[in-house]
Motif scaffolding. Structure first.
Motif, PDB file in Angstrom:
ATOM      1  N   ARG A 180       6.983 -70.819 -81.557  1.00 24.43           N
ATOM      2  CA  ARG A 180       7.604 -71.687 -80.560  1.00 24.43           C
ATOM      3  C   ARG A 180       7.911 -70.939 -79.269  1.00 24.43           C
ATOM      4  NH1 ARG A 180      13.090 -75.284 -81.582  1.00 24.43           N
ATOM      5  NH2 ARG A 180      13.137 -76.323 -79.560  1.00 24.43           N
ATOM      6  N   ASP A 181       8.471 -69.731 -79.389  1.00 21.72           N
ATOM      7  CA  ASP A 181       8.806 -68.941 -78.205  1.00 21.72           C
ATOM      8  C   ASP A 181       7.553 -68.537 -77.441  1.00 21.72           C
ATOM      9  OD1 ASP A 181      11.433 -69.173 -78.923  1.00 21.72           O
ATOM     10  OD2 ASP A 181      11.598 -67.171 -79.802  1.00 21.72           O
ATOM     11  N   ALA A 182       6.492 -68.180 -78.174  1.00 22.97           N
ATOM     12  CA  ALA A 182       5.248 -67.769 -77.527  1.00 22.97           C
ATOM     13  C   ALA A 182       4.618 -68.929 -76.761  1.00 22.97           C
ATOM     14  CB  ALA A 182       4.270 -67.240 -78.577  1.00 22.97           C
ATOM     15  N   ILE A 183       4.616 -70.113 -77.361  1.00 24.35           N
ATOM     16  CA  ILE A 183       4.034 -71.287 -76.696  1.00 24.35           C
ATOM     17  C   ILE A 183       4.833 -71.636 -75.446  1.00 24.35           C
ATOM     18  CG2 ILE A 183       3.536 -73.750 -76.940  1.00 24.35           C
ATOM     19  CD1 ILE A 183       3.136 -73.172 -79.965  1.00 24.35           C
ATOM     20  N   SER A 184       6.148 -71.598 -75.543  1.00 25.13           N
ATOM     21  CA  SER A 184       7.003 -71.904 -74.389  1.00 25.13           C
ATOM     22  C   SER A 184       6.712 -70.955 -73.231  1.00 25.13           C
ATOM     23  CB  SER A 184       8.483 -71.802 -74.787  1.00 25.13           C
ATOM     24  OG  SER A 184       8.806 -72.742 -75.789  1.00 25.13           O
ATOM     25  N   ALA A 185       6.498 -69.666 -73.554  1.00 24.33           N
ATOM     26  CA  ALA A 185       6.222 -68.673 -72.514  1.00 24.33           C
ATOM     27  C   ALA A 185       4.860 -68.905 -71.879  1.00 24.33           C
ATOM     28  CB  ALA A 185       6.292 -67.270 -73.111  1.00 24.33           C
ATOM     29  N   ARG A 186       3.847 -69.212 -72.683  1.00 25.53           N
ATOM     30  CA  ARG A 186       2.493 -69.368 -72.154  1.00 25.53           C
ATOM     31  C   ARG A 186       2.292 -70.686 -71.412  1.00 25.53           C
ATOM     32  NH1 ARG A 186       1.301 -65.029 -70.702  1.00 25.53           N
ATOM     33  NH2 ARG A 186       2.459 -63.629 -72.067  1.00 25.53           N
ATOM     34  N   LEU A 187       3.109 -71.668 -71.659  1.00 23.71           N
ATOM     35  CA  LEU A 187       3.014 -72.929 -70.921  1.00 23.71           C
ATOM     36  C   LEU A 187       3.349 -72.724 -69.443  1.00 23.71           C
ATOM     37  CD1 LEU A 187       4.535 -75.558 -73.387  1.00 23.71           C
ATOM     38  CD2 LEU A 187       2.172 -75.421 -72.574  1.00 23.71           C
ATOM     39  N   LYS A 188       4.000 -71.606 -69.127  1.00 22.97           N
ATOM     40  CA  LYS A 188       4.337 -71.308 -67.734  1.00 22.97           C
ATOM     41  C   LYS A 188       3.179 -70.646 -67.000  1.00 22.97           C
ATOM     42  CE  LYS A 188       9.213 -70.604 -68.943  1.00 22.97           C
ATOM     43  NZ  LYS A 188      10.350 -69.636 -68.992  1.00 22.97           N
ATOM     44  N   THR A 189       2.172 -70.146 -67.755  1.00 21.84           N
ATOM     45  CA  THR A 189       1.064 -69.434 -67.127  1.00 21.84           C
ATOM     46  C   THR A 189      -0.285 -70.115 -67.336  1.00 21.84           C
ATOM     47  OG1 THR A 189       0.811 -68.037 -69.105  1.00 21.84           O
ATOM     48  CG2 THR A 189       2.253 -67.221 -67.357  1.00 21.84           C
ATOM     49  N   ALA A 190      -0.432 -70.840 -68.432  1.00 20.74           N
ATOM     50  CA  ALA A 190      -1.707 -71.511 -68.723  1.00 20.74           C
ATOM     51  C   ALA A 190      -1.791 -72.839 -67.972  1.00 20.74           C
ATOM     52  CB  ALA A 190      -1.858 -71.738 -70.221  1.00 20.74           C
ATOM     53  N   GLU A 191      -3.006 -73.194 -67.541  1.00 22.63           N
ATOM     54  CA  GLU A 191      -3.212 -74.431 -66.793  1.00 22.63           C
ATOM     55  C   GLU A 191      -4.009 -75.459 -67.581  1.00 22.63           C
ATOM     56  OE1 GLU A 191      -4.981 -73.446 -63.079  1.00 22.63           O
ATOM     57  OE2 GLU A 191      -3.232 -72.317 -62.345  1.00 22.63           O
ATOM     58  N   SER A 192      -4.404 -75.122 -68.801  1.00 25.51           N
ATOM     59  CA  SER A 192      -5.158 -76.049 -69.633  1.00 25.51           C
ATOM     60  C   SER A 192      -5.023 -75.626 -71.090  1.00 25.51           C
ATOM     61  CB  SER A 192      -6.636 -76.067 -69.224  1.00 25.51           C
ATOM     62  OG  SER A 192      -7.222 -74.797 -69.463  1.00 25.51           O
ATOM     63  N   LEU A 193      -5.441 -76.509 -71.998  1.00 31.61           N
ATOM     64  CA  LEU A 193      -5.386 -76.188 -73.421  1.00 31.61           C
ATOM     65  C   LEU A 193      -6.271 -74.993 -73.769  1.00 31.61           C
ATOM     66  CD1 LEU A 193      -5.275 -79.698 -75.124  1.00 31.61           C
ATOM     67  CD2 LEU A 193      -3.591 -77.886 -75.354  1.00 31.61           C
ATOM     68  N   PRO A 194      -7.499 -74.905 -73.217  1.00 26.10           N
ATOM     69  CA  PRO A 194      -8.312 -73.709 -73.508  1.00 26.10           C
ATOM     70  C   PRO A 194      -7.641 -72.421 -73.034  1.00 26.10           C
ATOM     71  CG  PRO A 194      -9.693 -75.475 -72.672  1.00 26.10           C
ATOM     72  CD  PRO A 194      -8.280 -75.927 -72.506  1.00 26.10           C
ATOM     73  N   GLU A 195      -6.983 -72.455 -71.874  1.00 27.62           N
ATOM     74  CA  GLU A 195      -6.280 -71.267 -71.382  1.00 27.62           C
ATOM     75  C   GLU A 195      -5.099 -70.920 -72.283  1.00 27.62           C
ATOM     76  OE1 GLU A 195      -5.109 -71.004 -67.344  1.00 27.62           O
ATOM     77  OE2 GLU A 195      -7.049 -71.639 -66.549  1.00 27.62           O
ATOM     78  N   LEU A 196      -4.382 -71.939 -72.757  1.00 29.11           N
ATOM     79  CA  LEU A 196      -3.264 -71.709 -73.672  1.00 29.11           C
ATOM     80  C   LEU A 196      -3.759 -71.054 -74.948  1.00 29.11           C
ATOM     81  CD1 LEU A 196      -0.282 -72.107 -74.483  1.00 29.11           C
ATOM     82  CD2 LEU A 196      -0.922 -74.361 -75.365  1.00 29.11           C
ATOM     83  N   LYS A 197      -4.841 -71.562 -75.477  1.00 30.79           N
ATOM     84  CA  LYS A 197      -5.427 -71.003 -76.708  1.00 30.79           C
ATOM     85  C   LYS A 197      -5.810 -69.545 -76.501  1.00 30.79           C
ATOM     86  CE  LYS A 197      -9.167 -71.781 -80.029  1.00 30.79           C
ATOM     87  NZ  LYS A 197     -10.320 -72.649 -80.390  1.00 30.79           N
ATOM     88  N   ASP A 198      -6.440 -69.230 -75.373  1.00 32.30           N
ATOM     89  CA  ASP A 198      -6.872 -67.869 -75.086  1.00 32.30           C
ATOM     90  C   ASP A 198      -5.690 -66.916 -74.911  1.00 32.30           C
ATOM     91  OD1 ASP A 198      -8.990 -65.887 -74.147  1.00 32.30           O
ATOM     92  OD2 ASP A 198      -7.670 -65.955 -72.404  1.00 32.30           O
ATOM     93  N   GLN A 199      -4.652 -67.356 -74.194  1.00 33.90           N
ATOM     94  CA  GLN A 199      -3.502 -66.495 -73.933  1.00 33.90           C
ATOM     95  C   GLN A 199      -2.664 -66.255 -75.186  1.00 33.90           C
ATOM     96  OE1 GLN A 199      -1.173 -67.689 -70.538  1.00 33.90           O
ATOM     97  NE2 GLN A 199      -2.974 -67.958 -69.226  1.00 33.90           N
ATOM     98  N   LEU A 200      -2.537 -67.254 -76.041  1.00 36.99           N
ATOM     99  CA  LEU A 200      -1.781 -67.077 -77.282  1.00 36.99           C
ATOM    100  C   LEU A 200      -2.441 -66.016 -78.176  1.00 36.99           C
ATOM    101  CD1 LEU A 200      -0.824 -70.748 -78.258  1.00 36.99           C
ATOM    102  CD2 LEU A 200       0.733 -68.921 -77.568  1.00 36.99           C
ATOM    103  N   LEU A 201      -3.757 -66.046 -78.242  1.00 40.31           N
ATOM    104  CA  LEU A 201      -4.476 -65.077 -79.063  1.00 40.31           C
ATOM    105  C   LEU A 201      -4.450 -63.688 -78.427  1.00 40.31           C
ATOM    106  CD1 LEU A 201      -6.187 -64.633 -81.590  1.00 40.31           C
ATOM    107  CD2 LEU A 201      -8.214 -65.214 -80.240  1.00 40.31           C
ATOM    108  N   ARG A 202      -4.616 -63.634 -77.105  1.00 41.23           N
ATOM    109  CA  ARG A 202      -4.696 -62.361 -76.400  1.00 41.23           C
ATOM    110  C   ARG A 202      -3.362 -61.623 -76.361  1.00 41.23           C
ATOM    111  NH1 ARG A 202      -6.282 -62.696 -70.251  1.00 41.23           N
ATOM    112  NH2 ARG A 202      -7.884 -64.019 -71.190  1.00 41.23           N
ATOM    113  N   TYR A 203      -2.280 -62.351 -76.082  1.00 41.53           N
ATOM    114  CA  TYR A 203      -0.992 -61.695 -75.877  1.00 41.53           C
ATOM    115  C   TYR A 203      -0.073 -61.714 -77.100  1.00 41.53           C
ATOM    116  CZ  TYR A 203      -2.397 -62.034 -70.976  1.00 41.53           C
ATOM    117  OH  TYR A 203      -3.079 -61.932 -69.792  1.00 41.53           O
ATOM    118  N   HIS A 204      -0.312 -62.655 -78.035  1.00 42.99           N
ATOM    119  CA  HIS A 204       0.617 -62.795 -79.165  1.00 42.99           C
ATOM    120  C   HIS A 204      -0.069 -62.732 -80.526  1.00 42.99           C
ATOM    121  CE1 HIS A 204       3.687 -64.088 -76.242  1.00 42.99           C
ATOM    122  NE2 HIS A 204       2.721 -64.814 -75.698  1.00 42.99           N
ATOM    123  N   GLY A 205      -1.382 -62.706 -80.553  1.00 43.01           N
ATOM    124  CA  GLY A 205      -2.091 -62.667 -81.823  1.00 43.01           C
ATOM    125  C   GLY A 205      -1.978 -63.961 -82.603  1.00 43.01           C
ATOM    126  N   ILE A 206      -1.755 -65.068 -81.886  1.00 45.98           N
ATOM    127  CA  ILE A 206      -1.607 -66.384 -82.522  1.00 45.98           C
ATOM    128  C   ILE A 206      -2.872 -67.195 -82.257  1.00 45.98           C
ATOM    129  CG2 ILE A 206      -0.302 -68.541 -82.543  1.00 45.98           C
ATOM    130  CD1 ILE A 206       2.133 -66.941 -81.604  1.00 45.98           C
TER     131      ILE A 206
END
Length: 319
Positions: A180-206
């Protein structure tokens, strides 16, 4: 007040022992159990009733009710704090439809000296042998707590969340808040669902995985996986529908900014340029008009005065 519902279990021995053997544990209420106040006899009574429905394997119901320190004064104002907490527990159980069964309510002081949380153990086999359902129990518990918080003006009934002590979380609870905390943080930087998916894996291993309707491309849900633990997006407040709505709204906001009408400064500049252009055309038209007037007589000089013409004619006759 928040209610944490644990997964239904199969062992009354482990659950009752854990709850009652804690240091300074205070038993607030017993229903349907012999009043021996020892864990051994209570466990025997729980097991005896569970035999009324032998098909139900996971018959141990367990939930934790906790209060914020901000509400300590409100709990103390009503007199006996233990009684007030028990009254809230009974109301909670009634709203949850956990009735007509064996109950054990124990107040714990192991985490804080105020003893602001209680454990409730109940038999999922009712006194009549029927099963007490645990379907969607977590969602139902959240709604019940929200209603009670609003009724008694407890801190979690208003804006904001109950302050969770993340460093104490273990297992599934730790994974839930980590996601939950990781998603909340990445929603501030990602501009689309594909970007969110990429950033969660890259920065949080999710890893982010979509659930599709049958063999179609229609997305029905989303889940998140971290270190072998998988959790549904809807269980942490980030369902596919909500995430999709967030990004759609962001895109509409950006589009509206580019589609906004020109500012007053730009409008005045355009008006100024238009007026200058019109003025230039007007001056040119006036100049051309004067030239045309001069040329309208065929390029000849203006006629001389009549008297001058007559005098010239008399001179010619005299000659």
């Amino acid at each position: 007040m928040i209610g944490k519902t644990l997964k239904s279990g199969a062992s009354f021995s482990a659950t009752v022992s854990y709850v009652t053997d804690k240091e300074k544990a205070e038993i607030l209420y017993i229903e349907g159990l012999r009043d021996y106040l020892t864990s051994k006899e209570m466990i025997e009574d729980f097991k005896a009733q569970s035999k009324l429905n032998p098909r139900l394997k996971k018959c141990v119901g367990h939930c934790i009710l906790s209060f914020s320190k901000e509400d300590l004064s409100k709990l103390q104002m009503e007199g006996d704090m233990s009684k007030t907490m028990l009254d809230r527990a009974k109301e909670y159980l009634e709203r949850m439809n956990i009735v007509n069964t064996q109950l054990l309510v124990v107040r714990h002081f192991d985490r804080e000296v105020e003893g602001l949380h209680m454990h409730v153990i109940y038999n999922r086999v009712s006194n009549s042998g029927k099963t007490i359902s645990d379907k969607n129990i977590g969602l139902k518990s959240g709604k019940v707590c929200q209603a009670m918080n609003q009724k008694y003006s407890y801190s979690n009934g208003k804006a904001g969340e109950y302050p969770v002590k993340r460093h104490r979380l273990r297992g599934a609870d730790r994974v839930r808040y980590l996601n939950r905390d990781a998603i909340s943080a990445r929603l501030k930087t990602a501009e689309s669902l594909p970007e969110l998916k990429d950033q969660l894996l890259r920065y949080h291993g999710i890893s982010m995985q979509f659930k599709y309707a049958g063999k179609t491309a229609l997305v029905q849900g989303v889940s998140f996986n971290h270190q072998g633990h998988s959790i549904k997006g809807s269980s942490i407040g980030y369902s596919y529908g909500k995430l999709n709505s967030i990004f759609t709204q962001n895109q509409l906001s950006v589009a509206s900014e580019f589609a906004s009408p020109p500012s007053n400064d730009m409008s005045s500049l355009q008006n100024h340029q238009t007026s200058d252009s019109l003025g230039a055309h007007t001056k040119t038209d006036i100049g051309l008009g004067l030239l045309n007037d001069l040329m309208s007589v065929g390029g000849q000089s203006p006629p001389e005065d009549d008297n001058i013409y007559k005098r010239r004619k008399k001179k010619k006759r005299g000659m």
